[in-house]
Design a protein around this motif. Sequence first.
Motif, mmCIF file in Angstrom:
data_model
loop_
_atom_site.group_PDB
_atom_site.id
_atom_site.type_symbol
_atom_site.label_atom_id
_atom_site.label_comp_id
_atom_site.label_asym_id
_atom_site.label_seq_id
_atom_site.Cartn_x
_atom_site.Cartn_y
_atom_site.Cartn_z
ATOM 1 N N ALA A 252 0.845 -1.206 0.000
ATOM 2 C CA ALA A 252 0.000 0.000 0.000
ATOM 3 C C ALA A 252 0.872 1.244 0.000
ATOM 4 O O ALA A 252 1.882 1.312 0.703
ATOM 5 N N ILE A 253 0.490 2.225 -0.789
ATOM 6 C CA ILE A 253 1.218 3.505 -0.834
ATOM 7 C C ILE A 253 0.476 4.530 0.024
ATOM 8 O O ILE A 253 1.084 5.292 0.768
ATOM 9 N N ASP A 254 -0.828 4.530 -0.072
ATOM 10 C CA ASP A 254 -1.620 5.480 0.723
ATOM 11 C C ASP A 254 -1.733 4.980 2.166
ATOM 12 O O ASP A 254 -1.573 3.788 2.432
ATOM 13 N N THR A 255 -2.021 5.891 3.083
ATOM 14 C CA THR A 255 -2.338 5.495 4.454
ATOM 15 C C THR A 255 -3.765 4.949 4.458
ATOM 16 O O THR A 255 -4.662 5.524 3.843
ATOM 17 N N ILE A 256 -3.942 3.798 5.112
ATOM 18 C CA ILE A 256 -5.231 3.096 5.041
ATOM 19 C C ILE A 256 -6.021 3.311 6.340
ATOM 20 O O ILE A 256 -5.502 3.090 7.430
ATOM 21 N N LYS A 257 -7.245 3.722 6.209
ATOM 22 C CA LYS A 257 -8.129 3.973 7.361
ATOM 23 C C LYS A 257 -9.259 2.954 7.393
ATOM 24 O O LYS A 257 -9.815 2.614 6.339
ATOM 25 N N GLN A 258 -9.596 2.537 8.601
ATOM 26 C CA GLN A 258 -10.813 1.737 8.765
ATOM 27 C C GLN A 258 -11.938 2.714 9.105
ATOM 28 O O GLN A 258 -11.719 3.664 9.869
ATOM 29 N N VAL A 259 -13.121 2.504 8.524
ATOM 30 C CA VAL A 259 -14.216 3.445 8.761
ATOM 31 C C VAL A 259 -15.490 2.724 9.168
ATOM 32 O O VAL A 259 -15.649 1.523 8.921
ATOM 33 N N GLU A 260 -16.358 3.513 9.766
ATOM 34 C CA GLU A 260 -17.711 3.027 10.037
ATOM 35 C C GLU A 260 -18.627 3.853 9.148
ATOM 36 O O GLU A 260 -18.473 5.084 9.060
ATOM 37 N N ARG A 261 -19.548 3.190 8.454
ATOM 38 C CA ARG A 261 -20.484 3.925 7.588
ATOM 39 C C ARG A 261 -21.651 4.397 8.447
ATOM 40 O O ARG A 261 -22.281 3.593 9.126
ATOM 41 N N THR A 262 -21.919 5.687 8.426
ATOM 42 C CA THR A 262 -23.057 6.222 9.185
ATOM 43 C C THR A 262 -23.948 7.006 8.224
ATOM 44 O O THR A 262 -23.567 7.248 7.066
ATOM 45 N N ALA A 263 -25.101 7.438 8.727
ATOM 46 C CA ALA A 263 -26.018 8.212 7.883
ATOM 47 C C ALA A 263 -25.357 9.520 7.445
ATOM 48 O O ALA A 263 -25.686 10.087 6.405
ATOM 49 N N ASP A 264 -24.377 10.001 8.233
ATOM 50 C CA ASP A 264 -23.675 11.248 7.904
ATOM 51 C C ASP A 264 -22.424 11.021 7.055
ATOM 52 O O ASP A 264 -21.607 11.919 6.896
ATOM 53 N N GLY A 265 -22.217 9.794 6.597
ATOM 54 C CA GLY A 265 -21.017 9.494 5.816
ATOM 55 C C GLY A 265 -20.066 8.631 6.628
ATOM 56 O O GLY A 265 -20.405 8.168 7.721
ATOM 57 N N ALA A 266 -18.849 8.423 6.076
ATOM 58 C CA ALA A 266 -17.895 7.530 6.737
ATOM 59 C C ALA A 266 -17.171 8.250 7.870
ATOM 60 O O ALA A 266 -16.762 9.400 7.711
ATOM 61 N N ILE A 267 -16.996 7.558 9.003
ATOM 62 C CA ILE A 267 -16.247 8.095 10.141
ATOM 63 C C ILE A 267 -15.076 7.146 10.408
ATOM 64 O O ILE A 267 -15.271 5.928 10.494
ATOM 65 N N ILE A 268 -13.871 7.709 10.539
ATOM 66 C CA ILE A 268 -12.679 6.872 10.747
ATOM 67 C C ILE A 268 -12.704 6.265 12.148
ATOM 68 O O ILE A 268 -12.943 6.961 13.140
ATOM 69 N N THR A 269 -12.429 4.940 12.184
ATOM 70 C CA THR A 269 -12.367 4.283 13.494
ATOM 71 C C THR A 269 -10.928 3.917 13.852
ATOM 72 O O THR A 269 -10.603 3.791 15.023
ATOM 73 N N SER A 270 -10.061 3.743 12.858
ATOM 74 C CA SER A 270 -8.643 3.477 13.160
ATOM 75 C C SER A 270 -7.803 3.626 11.896
ATOM 76 O O SER A 270 -8.333 3.691 10.782
ATOM 77 N N THR A 271 -6.479 3.709 12.136
ATOM 78 C CA THR A 271 -5.530 3.753 11.023
ATOM 79 C C THR A 271 -4.773 2.431 11.031
ATOM 80 O O THR A 271 -4.232 2.035 12.064
ATOM 81 N N ILE A 272 -4.774 1.755 9.876
ATOM 82 C CA ILE A 272 -4.110 0.450 9.807
ATOM 83 C C ILE A 272 -2.666 0.679 9.358
ATOM 84 O O ILE A 272 -2.461 1.311 8.307
ATOM 85 N N PRO A 273 -1.674 0.242 10.125
ATOM 86 C CA PRO A 273 -0.274 0.486 9.729
ATOM 87 C C PRO A 273 -0.038 0.020 8.293
ATOM 88 O O PRO A 273 -0.337 -1.127 7.940
ATOM 89 N N ARG A 274 0.493 0.949 7.500
ATOM 90 C CA ARG A 274 0.635 0.698 6.068
ATOM 91 C C ARG A 274 1.502 -0.519 5.757
ATOM 92 O O ARG A 274 1.284 -1.243 4.791
ATOM 93 N N GLU A 275 2.521 -0.738 6.622
ATOM 94 C CA GLU A 275 3.434 -1.861 6.350
ATOM 95 C C GLU A 275 2.750 -3.216 6.555
ATOM 96 O O GLU A 275 3.299 -4.256 6.182
ATOM 97 N N LEU A 276 1.543 -3.196 7.130
ATOM 98 C CA LEU A 276 0.803 -4.464 7.319
ATOM 99 C C LEU A 276 -0.174 -4.727 6.171
ATOM 100 O O LEU A 276 -0.927 -5.703 6.202
ATOM 101 N N ILE A 277 -0.186 -3.818 5.193
ATOM 102 C CA ILE A 277 -1.213 -3.894 4.144
ATOM 103 C C ILE A 277 -0.596 -4.186 2.770
ATOM 104 O O ILE A 277 0.418 -3.587 2.408
#
Length: 236
Positions: free
Chosen positions: A141-166
């Motif tokens: 992965a080149i970009d920083t990867i975020k985990q999100v929760e989908r809500t009625a207001d759009g996506a909200i970040i719940t964590s950042t996944i270390p790029r070297e693990l992706i």
Amino acid sequence: MKVFVILPAAGLGTRMAAGGVSPAAPKQFLTLHGLPILIHSLRAFEAVSRVDTIYVAVRKNEIDRVKTQVAGHGVAAKVHVVEGGDTRQESVSNALAALPCTDDDIVLVHDAVRPLIDPVTIDRTIDSVAKHGAAIVALPAIDTIKQVERTADGAIITSTIPRELIVQAQTPQGFRCGLLKRAFAEAQADGFVGTDEASIVERSGVEVAVVMGSAKNLKITQPGDLELAEFYLKQS
Ligand code: C5P
């Protein structure tokens, strides 16, 4: 040990159509550098001497058209055309059912819409499957990867996944045939639907090795991808 290839090519190209490209032409049949995308993919695998037979899964109403295309472009010798299904997994499963493979043979599955796959990467994938039993092409992965929760207001970040693990999964994805057939049977029994073959094999507890991919091995999915693929082809 034989090497079989499955090219799922039964998608409807709805994401391409949503961008304004004709829905009457699923993306695997669009023309790239004067040839249908599917034919580019077929040629890459035909160029690998260790590949024995290639199975292409297409919609029932496209079987005749694809047989004609394959014959017209001189790639018919090793190619069989079979009927695909409503999901990618079903298309691969239908082709897998038609393969006359023994448990130790190797099966490579490749998105028909990744026409820029190169024979060297295919060869490396075969070597890795011969060594590990299961291997896929993937890209760090080149970009920083975020985990999100989908809500009625759009996506909200719940964590950042270390790029070297992706890594980002591409294809080909290769497996010993017996292992792949067992994993597909288990997935079907459990009602599991995956977006790639590795996810189906991973849940059976099998370790899957990674072979270095490339940005060039892009999946023609959205408008603009075709132009990018044309650009890469002109460079080479
Ligand atoms: O749409 P998706 O990105 O999953 O497509 C990946 C590959 O799977 C494409 O080559 C597409 O034609 C194929 N596919 C298929 N049968 C489906 C859906 C997709 O063979 N029902």
